[in-house]
Write a protein that holds these residues in place. Structure first.
Motif, PDB file in Angstrom:
ATOM      1  N   ALA B 117       0.874  -1.205   0.187  1.00 23.70           N
ATOM      2  CA  ALA B 117       0.083  -0.074   0.084  1.00 23.70           C
ATOM      3  C   ALA B 117       0.862   1.284   0.046  1.00 23.70           C
ATOM      4  O   ALA B 117       0.493   2.437  -0.585  1.00 23.70           O
ATOM      5  CB  ALA B 117      -0.941  -0.007   1.373  1.00 23.70           C
ATOM      6  N   PHE B 118       1.997   1.169   0.680  1.00 25.73           N
ATOM      7  CA  PHE B 118       2.877   2.252   0.587  1.00 25.73           C
ATOM      8  C   PHE B 118       4.370   1.623   0.106  1.00 25.73           C
ATOM      9  O   PHE B 118       4.895   0.687   0.517  1.00 25.73           O
ATOM     10  CB  PHE B 118       3.062   3.046   2.003  1.00 25.73           C
ATOM     11  CG  PHE B 118       1.671   3.451   2.459  1.00 25.73           C
ATOM     12  CD1 PHE B 118       1.535   4.795   1.969  1.00 25.73           C
ATOM     13  CD2 PHE B 118       0.929   2.760   3.140  1.00 25.73           C
ATOM     14  CE1 PHE B 118       0.409   5.373   2.662  1.00 25.73           C
ATOM     15  CE2 PHE B 118      -0.210   3.222   3.764  1.00 25.73           C
ATOM     16  CZ  PHE B 118      -0.708   4.712   3.242  1.00 25.73           C
ATOM     17  N   LEU B 119       5.048   2.393  -0.612  1.00 25.37           N
ATOM     18  CA  LEU B 119       6.209   2.079  -1.203  1.00 25.37           C
ATOM     19  C   LEU B 119       7.091   3.294  -1.187  1.00 25.37           C
ATOM     20  O   LEU B 119       6.840   4.402  -1.579  1.00 25.37           O
ATOM     21  CB  LEU B 119       6.296   1.591  -2.446  1.00 25.37           C
ATOM     22  CG  LEU B 119       5.696  -0.050  -2.702  1.00 25.37           C
ATOM     23  CD1 LEU B 119       5.652  -0.071  -4.310  1.00 25.37           C
ATOM     24  CD2 LEU B 119       6.516  -0.916  -2.131  1.00 25.37           C
ATOM     25  N   ARG B 120       8.518   3.061  -0.795  1.00 22.48           N
ATOM     26  CA  ARG B 120       9.375   4.271  -1.087  1.00 22.48           C
ATOM     27  C   ARG B 120       9.973   3.796  -2.377  1.00 22.48           C
ATOM     28  O   ARG B 120      10.299   2.994  -2.893  1.00 22.48           O
ATOM     29  CB  ARG B 120      10.684   4.375  -0.047  1.00 22.48           C
ATOM     30  CG  ARG B 120      10.312   3.878   1.320  1.00 22.48           C
ATOM     31  CD  ARG B 120       9.463   5.079   2.099  1.00 22.48           C
ATOM     32  NE  ARG B 120      10.143   6.294   1.979  1.00 22.48           N
ATOM     33  CZ  ARG B 120       9.704   7.378   2.490  1.00 22.48           C
ATOM     34  NH1 ARG B 120       8.677   7.386   3.254  1.00 22.48           N
ATOM     35  NH2 ARG B 120      10.633   8.540   2.702  1.00 22.48           N
ATOM     36  N   ASP B 121      10.265   5.283  -2.970  1.00 22.02           N
ATOM     37  CA  ASP B 121      10.624   5.286  -4.560  1.00 22.02           C
ATOM     38  C   ASP B 121      11.886   4.611  -4.725  1.00 22.02           C
ATOM     39  O   ASP B 121      12.122   3.781  -5.727  1.00 22.02           O
ATOM     40  CB  ASP B 121      10.903   6.752  -4.744  1.00 22.02           C
ATOM     41  CG  ASP B 121       9.638   7.423  -5.254  1.00 22.02           C
ATOM     42  OD1 ASP B 121       8.707   6.689  -5.152  1.00 22.02           O
ATOM     43  OD2 ASP B 121       9.793   8.742  -5.031  1.00 22.02           O
ATOM     44  N   GLU B 122      12.637   4.763  -3.619  1.00 20.17           N
ATOM     45  CA  GLU B 122      14.094   3.916  -3.676  1.00 20.17           C
ATOM     46  C   GLU B 122      13.953   2.161  -3.496  1.00 20.17           C
ATOM     47  O   GLU B 122      14.940   1.605  -3.822  1.00 20.17           O
ATOM     48  CB  GLU B 122      15.134   4.357  -2.522  1.00 20.17           C
ATOM     49  CG  GLU B 122      14.672   4.267  -0.992  1.00 20.17           C
ATOM     50  CD  GLU B 122      14.006   5.394  -0.719  1.00 20.17           C
ATOM     51  OE1 GLU B 122      13.104   6.073  -1.732  1.00 20.17           O
ATOM     52  OE2 GLU B 122      14.117   5.764   0.423  1.00 20.17           O
ATOM     53  N   ASP B 123      12.832   1.891  -3.162  1.00 16.92           N
ATOM     54  CA  ASP B 123      12.753   0.346  -3.017  1.00 16.92           C
ATOM     55  C   ASP B 123      12.093  -0.220  -4.151  1.00 16.92           C
ATOM     56  O   ASP B 123      12.040  -1.468  -4.459  1.00 16.92           O
ATOM     57  CB  ASP B 123      11.918   0.374  -1.834  1.00 16.92           C
ATOM     58  CG  ASP B 123      12.589   0.243  -0.497  1.00 16.92           C
ATOM     59  OD1 ASP B 123      13.845   0.088  -0.313  1.00 16.92           O
ATOM     60  OD2 ASP B 123      11.917   0.811   0.456  1.00 16.92           O
ATOM     61  N   ILE B 124      11.502   0.660  -5.305  1.00 12.32           N
ATOM     62  CA  ILE B 124      10.857   0.127  -6.027  1.00 12.32           C
ATOM     63  C   ILE B 124      11.504  -0.671  -7.101  1.00 12.32           C
ATOM     64  O   ILE B 124      11.296  -1.834  -7.654  1.00 12.32           O
ATOM     65  CB  ILE B 124       9.970   1.208  -7.063  1.00 12.32           C
ATOM     66  CG1 ILE B 124       8.884   1.628  -6.152  1.00 12.32           C
ATOM     67  CG2 ILE B 124       9.478   0.742  -8.294  1.00 12.32           C
ATOM     68  CD1 ILE B 124       8.163   2.920  -6.493  1.00 12.32           C
ATOM     69  N   PRO B 125      12.745  -0.294  -7.528  1.00 12.61           N
ATOM     70  CA  PRO B 125      13.837  -0.985  -8.437  1.00 12.61           C
ATOM     71  C   PRO B 125      14.395  -2.233  -7.788  1.00 12.61           C
ATOM     72  O   PRO B 125      14.464  -3.343  -8.498  1.00 12.61           O
ATOM     73  CB  PRO B 125      15.105  -0.032  -8.727  1.00 12.61           C
ATOM     74  CG  PRO B 125      14.572   1.503  -8.122  1.00 12.61           C
ATOM     75  CD  PRO B 125      13.552   1.049  -7.189  1.00 12.61           C
TER      76      PRO B 125
END
Lengths: 151, 143
Positions: B117-125
């Motif tokens: 539901a919540f993601l940090r941009d830096e974790d997406i890759p």
């Protein structure tokens, strides 16, 4: 008789404070289960007079990874149980018989077939589901590839 | 196992031992379901930033569970985790990173984090790099 109702997020607003509590429910045997985060998670749950039924009192400590809402004035549990606090209630509810599981699973599978789905992940499969999958496959009625997960 | 999984499965261990018995060409119980956290609604999801009312929430798994995830993944079990908060998602990605480091060949085993539901941009890759499916489930947000 136990009734379990599912309520989606928007429907909680019909209850005081945005969620139901025991004073807002008429029947002691009604559970309202929040639909959020998949119904399998059963995030929030209310049961009227849960304190009588399950031994919750104002002195009951908060469980690890869960929350028992208590009235700020009286300290008495309101009936709002979140996460692990639900367990005291759900552990008292017997599992549905296999026939009920089979009926429900077939209904869901009919929907999936109508949508063109031929494979899915059963994210949390329990023992009755194991038996139903096996029975359906033996009878030649299992029309999916299923990757199951055990909780 | 998290305690609140018990409403569906009183004791998961017999199920694990039964898995081989029930495994077939159509049904493969190869995954382990974990409840990594609860929900932001009750602040039982770990959030990197603070909630408006304060606090970061919590996860419902700990180091012992992480080690068990790693051990089971090494045996070929798929790790499937409920994780709502970005802090929880990050922690689970850390666990899967460890799995990949310990056994680079394990990369073909596709792991899964549900909801996100919540993601940090830096974790997406990291999802792509670690071969983790972000199993979004957004309907609970909608009224």
């Amino acid at each position: 008789m136990l009734f379990i109702l599912l309520a989606k997020s928007g429907q909680w607003r019909y209850f005081p404070k945005g969620h139901p509590n025991k004073s807002g429910l008429i029947l002691w045997s009604v559970i309202v289960r929040h639909y959020s985060a998949m119904i399998r998670v059963m995030v929030q749950l209310q049961i009227r007079q849960c304190s009588n039924l399950q031994g919750f009192t104002k002195d009951t400590p908060q469980p690890a990874y869960g929350y028992i809402e208590k009235d700020p004035q009286t300290g008495e549990p309101t009936g709002y149980l979140a996460e692990t606090a639900q367990q005291a209630v759900f552990s008292k509810i017997p599992m549905y018989p296999d026939e009920v599981w089979e009926r429900a699973m077939k209904r869901a599978m009919d929907n999936l077939t109508a949508w063109g789905v031929t494979a899915y992940i059963d994210a949390s499969a329990n023992e009755p589901q194991f038996r139903v999958y096996q029975k359906m496959e033996r009878e030649g009625n299992l029309n999916f590839h299923i990757s199951g997960s055990i909780p | 196992m998290n305690d609140w999984a018990k409403d569906r499965c009183a004791d998961p261990e017999p199920l694990l031992t039964l898995a081989d018995e029930y495994r077939s060409s159509l049904f493969d119980p190869i995954g382990r379901k974990w409840w990594g956290d609860g929900t932001p609604l009750s602040k039982t999801s770990l959030i990197v930033d603070e909630y408006v009312e304060g606090g970061h929430g919590t996860m419902s798994v700990n180091e012992t569970d992480f080690n068990r995830m790693i051990e089971e993944a090494k045996k070929g079990c798929l790790v499937r985790v409920h994780a709502m908060g970005d802090g929880t998602v990050r922690s689970i990605l850390d666990v899967i990173e460890k799995v990949r480091t310990l056994d680079p060949n394990n990369i073909s085993q596709c792991q899964q984090i549900a909801h996100c539901a919540f993601l940090r941009d830096e974790d997406i890759p990291r999802f792509r790099r670690l071969n983790v499916v972000a199993d979004f489930f957004t309907s609970y947000i909608l009224p």
